[in-house]
Structure formats: C-alpha cells, structure tokens
Design an enzyme around this catalytic site. Structure first.
Site, PDB file in Angstrom:
ATOM      1  N   ASP A 338       0.837  -1.196   0.000  1.00  0.00           N
ATOM      2  CA  ASP A 338       0.000   0.000   0.000  1.00  0.00           C
ATOM      3  C   ASP A 338       0.877   1.252   0.000  1.00  0.00           C
ATOM      4  O   ASP A 338       1.839   1.354   0.768  1.00  0.00           O
ATOM      5  CB  ASP A 338      -0.901  -0.027   1.243  1.00  0.00           C
ATOM      6  CG  ASP A 338      -1.804   1.173   1.347  1.00  0.00           C
ATOM      7  OD1 ASP A 338      -2.659   1.331   0.466  1.00  0.00           O
ATOM      8  OD2 ASP A 338      -1.642   1.947   2.311  1.00  0.00           O
ATOM      9  N   GLU A 375       1.851  -0.456  -5.083  1.00  0.00           N
ATOM     10  CA  GLU A 375       0.979   0.667  -5.417  1.00  0.00           C
ATOM     11  C   GLU A 375       1.920   1.861  -5.528  1.00  0.00           C
ATOM     12  O   GLU A 375       2.288   2.475  -4.526  1.00  0.00           O
ATOM     13  CB  GLU A 375      -0.075   0.890  -4.333  1.00  0.00           C
ATOM     14  CG  GLU A 375      -1.056   1.993  -4.693  1.00  0.00           C
ATOM     15  CD  GLU A 375      -2.054   2.283  -3.583  1.00  0.00           C
ATOM     16  OE1 GLU A 375      -3.204   2.620  -3.907  1.00  0.00           O
ATOM     17  OE2 GLU A 375      -1.680   2.167  -2.396  1.00  0.00           O
TER      18      GLU A 375
END
Length: 687
Positions: A338, A375
C-alpha cells in the site's frame, strides 16, 4: 536475578520460544528503563508477573533482552517503557501505557479495548492490547509450501476477509462468517471462477476504532502489528486462534491451487498524529519509527496522520523481517504494498534514487520468487508508475485503470491510450526492459467504485460515511449509462451489462497481470459509495444473491479466466520482456477499414490483429466505444477463417462461447454494436 531469569540474547527480536522458556528482545535507543508485564487473560487489569530488565545485564547497545523460564506459547505480555517525555524533541515515552511488542506474532484484544483511553494519560491495563507468545513449531503444515505460480499464470482476485462471507445469505456457518475459516468454505466458488490468487485486504492486526465516531475501520488500513494476523477474523476465542486459523486458511487455499497475497501497510500505523493513541511504536522509540518534521511533528505523506520511517535501519529491518516471517512461517505467496512510493522517501521525506528498504526486499534470498506488487504512488503527490525502483517489482498500473475507463465513456483521445494499455503499456514499460506481467492491470479495486457502480453512477454517494460526502475520490471516470443509480429500464440495464463485460475482456485479455475485485464478476454494488473503508455492513459485504442475479456475468468471466490460464499453461508460464513479446507477435492496427486505424482525438473505435508466431494463433480484437453500431472490415486470412469467440453485445450464452466452440464468421465484415467488444480467433477450430 531470579533463577528463572537470565540476561537472554539480543537476537532474534521479539518473543522467541527456546528450551524451557522464552527469550525477549526489544530495540529502544532512548529508553531508560524497561519492564515486561505478563497476564493470564486478555482483559486482566493486574499483571500476574512483572519482570524488570536491568540495564547492566539486560541491555546490549540499544537492545533490551531477557530470558524468562517457564513461559509458554499462548502467554500474554506487554512492555512498559520509561524515558523522557519531550515532544519538542520527538520523545513521547509514557510508562502508564502497556505497549505491544513490535515483533509480536499475535495480539490479545480485550473485550473493553478503548482507543479513547489509549489516547489519554493513565494506566488502563484491562482495556490495553497485549502481545501473545507464539511458537511456530507447534503447527503442522502437512508439507505445505508457497505455491510459486509464475506471474504469467496469475489472475489476482482482491477480496476482504470479513466482507466476503459476512452476509447472512453467504450460506457459511454462522460461527465462521467473516473469518479465515469462512473463506475456506468459499474456495469452490473461487476455483469455479478460475482465479489463481487471492489478494487479501489488510490482515495485519489493526485498530478497528481508528474511524469516525460511530463507525469502524472496516478495510484495515490502520495497522498496529506487522507480524500478527487480525484477531477479529478468528472463529474461536482461544489465545492463538487467529494464528492457527489463518494458517488453516492458507493451507486450504494452497491445496486448491490458489496463492495467497497480502495487502501490506508499511507506510503508517494506527497511532496517528500528535493526538493519537500510544499503542506500540510511539512509546518504544518515537523518532526511530516515525518521520518527524522539525524533530517533533509527524510527517503525513499517507493522509493518515503519520508516516513510518521505513528507511531507518531498525525500521527497514523490521519490514524485511515481517515479510520473511509471513513467507517462511505463514507460507504467504506475495505482497501488495500500500502506498509503496513512501518507501522511496528518506527520514526527511526526500525522494531517494535508490531506497535501501526496496532493494533489501527485492534482493533478500528468503523472498526470492515471492510476488512483490507496488501501489506506486503516495498521498503526497509522488507518482512512480513506470519508474518504481527495482528489477523485480510489479506495479499497479493506475494508467491502465484510467485509460480503459476513459475509452468506454467516450472521452476524446482515449483510442491511442487504450491501444497502448492492451499491448502491455510499452510507452510506460518497454524502455526499461520490464517483463510483461510487471504491469498489474485492473479497472477497479477496493478503493473506488465497484464495476457495477462504475457503470451506474456519475457521482460518488458516500453520505453514510458521516463526512458529508467529502471523502473518497472525485475523479471516478464513470458513466451511469443514462440514469443515476438503480433502474428498471431494460435498455440501460442491457448497456450496463455490456459495459461490465467490456471491462472484463480488456482486463483479462490485455498483456500484463490481471486483477479482479471482489464481486465484480456478479455486479456487486456499494450503492454509489466509492470509499467504504468504514462500512462494515451490507454496503461493504459481498451479497451472495448477486451470484444468481448476474449468473451470466459470472459465466462470462469464468470462461475468460479459464482460457487465459489454459493459454499460459500451454506456454509453461515462461516470462519474457515486453519488448521480446511484442517482437514475437505480428501486430496490426485497423479501424473500420483494414490497415486504416483512426488515431484522431474524436475516434472511439479501434481493432487489433495479432498473429502469435510460436503457435500460429491469430486474433482480431474489435473495440467500439461509440454510441452507434459500426461495421468493421476483417483482414483476410491465409488458409483459415475467423471465428467469433466473444461479442459482448450478444445475450448469454452467445456473448462468449467455449474456446473450442467459437462460431464461424461467414462474411468479410463484422457488425459491432455500440459500446461493445468482439474478439475473433483463428486456430484449432474445426472446419
């Protein structure tokens, strides 16, 4: 010193079971005194024992360590750490707080845990989180190991552990709904769909109370332990149930041939900003674990109040140790990071050309072969799609998402961009010598509209989040097909169904590693909410009635998945660079006329012909994003004919047929309806 206590060892960090007891080791540079408190139950207000570490015999360099005999797996414990409280210097020691072990493998969550009490000064041990000793050797893996599927054979399915089975209509036993074991009951559904990997939204222990008043943190992007599986996803109430049931789930997925990828959050913690609770890192060594501005204020590159100091040597090692633990002891197959671009920043937040933590992860031999998905952006504007550091990392291709959405809502200039995305985004990746599957292709994910809502809403509808619809992205690139929200209009419903199929075709047929989102295969809706992080209810859950409502979409997607896996298996999952693949395939772009692609800004149609030299397969992919039907001239084939495999404008079962049953095309033209995709093939089809 007591007979059952000795100085212990600095390594390994955390609580490590040894003959006759447990060795504890903790890093804290600025602590002046350390105590370990032991508890018999999750919600005990008084410790059953306190062990104070002597700086003379239990401290080496900045490591505090002790061996305590008689301690076993399942023992609850926590740290009380003394030191200066000087916020202006970044030091926030508070000896009234019971602190989790940063390397703790399990967390005991008392019934009366209170984030509010953790934010205030004062000792409230009965409501404090506690770490639990875990002995990995006590679990029988029955020969299980990570699967190591090749990237070419991977179709990722992103899902939420709780949300997948929480709905009463899930037909999962009530005691196991929303749990690791509940997922096991739905493995046959996932096998039938044809995916090869599940990507679980965060399962590191998080703080569900890190949310607006009256809400809960449903998604789990609020970690407080990087080694412990989230307690609430267990079905039993024993101290080690979360760890054991998580391992049961992984083992069951592996037996079904499905990999397990974890969505990991190494960019911030649930401790928040200056007003947040003291649960672990803040009270152990605040300036080590967090990026601080002017030495005192929390840097916020995450949008969540603080930023983990990932390139500090101690934090860097913790991150790598966490990953290695999940691979070696929990048999995880991969990780999605993330806001991974934050890991490219130094302690001052400056972008580093060669971030140590990213190279540590990529080059660690224990992680070799593990899937690493980034990401490649953060909440402070750093965007690294196509430029993320490393040779092995795969990237969530946010440009794929945006450009495919734009094409199917008839945006100007989208033809050139979607054409590049279909063939692996060479404008982004080819020059770096990237392999094809290093682009993770997706149209939706947990963050944003579901696929159904993407074709049903022009605007977000997050009113129930309690933030006056201010939260969630405004850049959705969606089109409601004529009516905002649910409708009984059959024409609009037909168009929405077609659009959903269009998105699935491009995602699963484009070069790259495809990712689907939970429920998109049955048009799951969140009622226009594009940010359900705090909606632990039917808005965020999988509604299993959708499987029957939209069984045509499920069939469509499962046939797409099946063919993709078959083809990659035929080629033995060989990984090649994008440049190599593009040279192995003869590509030709067409428009409504052969050899006449329309690249103009106002064009909404394109056709791609490919001939795969190694196996003689020819295909002709036609995209009509226009609001009127178009007749496309077909390129001639030598010694063969075109056969229709897919036409998203047709009703089931003609929208997609089994590969070997592709329908002959009798003409040299093909009519493609508005907002439709057709895929014609020529190879191995009976004459």
């Amino acid at each position: 010193m007591n007979q059952d206590i000795n100085s212990g060892q600095t390594s390994p960090l955390g609580a490590h079971v040894r003959d006759g007891g447990v060795n504890f080791s903790l890093y804290s540079r600025h602590a002046t005194r350390v105590e370990i408190l032991f508890f018999d139950h999750d919600d005990d207000a008084v410790p059953s024992r306190v062990v104070e570490l002597d700086p003379a015999s239990n401290r080496t360099y900045h490591y505090w360590h002790v061996f305590v005999a008689g301690v076993h797996s399942g023992q609850r414990y926590g740290y009380r750490i003394h030191g200066p409280y000087e916020p202006e210097e970044g030091l926030r020691f508070d000896p009234t707080k019971l602190l989790l072990d940063p390397y703790g493998k399990c967390v005991a969550y008392p019934q009366d845990y209170s984030r509010e009490l953790a934010e205030s000064h004062g000792e409230n041990l009965e409501s404090a989180l506690k770490s639990v000793v875990v002995d990995p050797e006590l679990y029988d893996w029955e020969g299980d190991q990570p699967l190591r599927h090749s990237a070419t054979q991977t179709i990722i399915y992103e899902l939420h552990v709780k949300g997948f089975t929480s709905h009463p209509n899930s037909e999962v036993d009530e005691s196991r709904r929303g749990t690791y074991l509940g997922l096991i009951e739905k493995i046959p559904y996932l096998q039938s769909l044809g995916i090869t990997a599940v990507e679980l939204l965060p399962v590191f222990q998080f703080d569900p109370q890190d949310a607006p008043p009256g809400k809960s943190n449903y998604w789990g992007y609020a970690p407080i332990s990087f080694f412990a599986p989230h307690h609430a996803y267990r079905s039993r109430n024993s101290p080690l149930a979360a760890v054991d049931e998580f391992r049961d789930m992984v083992k069951a997925f592996h037996q079904a041939g499905i990999e397990v990828i974890l969505d990991v959050v190494f960019n911030h913690t649930a401790e928040g900003n200056e007003n947040g609770p003291t649960l672990c890192f803040r009270g152990i060594d605040n300036p080590v674990y967090y990026m601080l501005e002017a030495g005192k204020h929390y840097a916020n590159y995450t949008g969540c109040g603080n930023t983990l100091n990932a390139n500090h040597s101690v934090v860097r090692r913790m991150i790598v140790d966490s990953l290695k633990y999940w691979v070696k002891e929990m048999h995880i197959d991969g990780f999605r990071f993330d806001l991974a671009s934050i890991l490219s920043r130094d302690s001052d937040g400056t972008l580093m050309p060669s971030p140590p933590v990213l190279w540590d992860i990529e080059s660690d031999p224990d992680l070799a072969g593990t899937k690493l998905l980034a990401e490649a952006w953060d909440a402070a504007g750093l965007y690294q799609v196509g430029s993320f550091v490393g040779d092995y990392w795969c990237e969530w291709n946010g440009k794929f998402r945006d450009d495919v959405r734009d094409f199917f809502r008839c945006q100007p200039g989208a033809v050139r961009r979607i054409s590049d995305r279909i063939v692996g985004s060479p404008q982004i990746y080819a020059y770096k010598g990237r392999e094809v599957e290093q682009s993770v292709n997706f149209v939706t994910c947990h963050d944003g509209f579901t696929l159904n809502d993407l074709v049903s809403y022009n605007n977000k509808h997050n009113e129930l989040n309690g933030e006056d619809n201010r939260d969630g992205s405004n850049d959705n690139r969606s089109w409601n097909c004529g009516v905002e929200g649910p409708t009984d209009d059959p024409d609009i419903e037909s168009l929405r169904n077609r659009q959903v199929k269009n998105f699935h075709v491009i995602t699963l047929m484009a070069l790259g590693m495809p990712m689907l989102t939970m429920g998109d295969e049955v048009r799951r809706t969140q009622r226009g909410n594009n940010n359900v992080y705090c909606q632990d209810n039917e808005i965020g859950w999988f509604d299993w009635d959708d499987v029957h409502r939209h069984e045509d979409i499920y069939r469509f997607v499962s046939l797409l998945c099946r063919r993709r896996v078959q083809r990659m298996t035929q080629h033995k999952g060989k990984r090649v660079t994008l440049v190599q693949l593009l040279s192995d395939v003869h590509w030709a772009w067409h428009g409504v006329k052969v050899d006449q692609p329309d690249w103009s800004c106002d064009s909404h149609c394109i056709a791609l012909q490919g001939h795969v030299r190694p196996d003689g397969l020819s295909f002709h992919l036609i995209l009509n994003g226009f609001w009127e039907p178009k007749t496309f001239e077909l390129p001639p084939l030598q010694g063969g004919r075109w056969n229709r495999w897919i036409d998203t404008s047709l009703a089931t079962p003609n929208d997609i047929v089994p590969w070997e049953s592709a329908v002959p095309v009798r003409d040299d033209h093909y009519l493609v309806e508005s907002h439709s995709v057709a895929l014609l093939i020529s190879k191995g089809i009976p004459a």
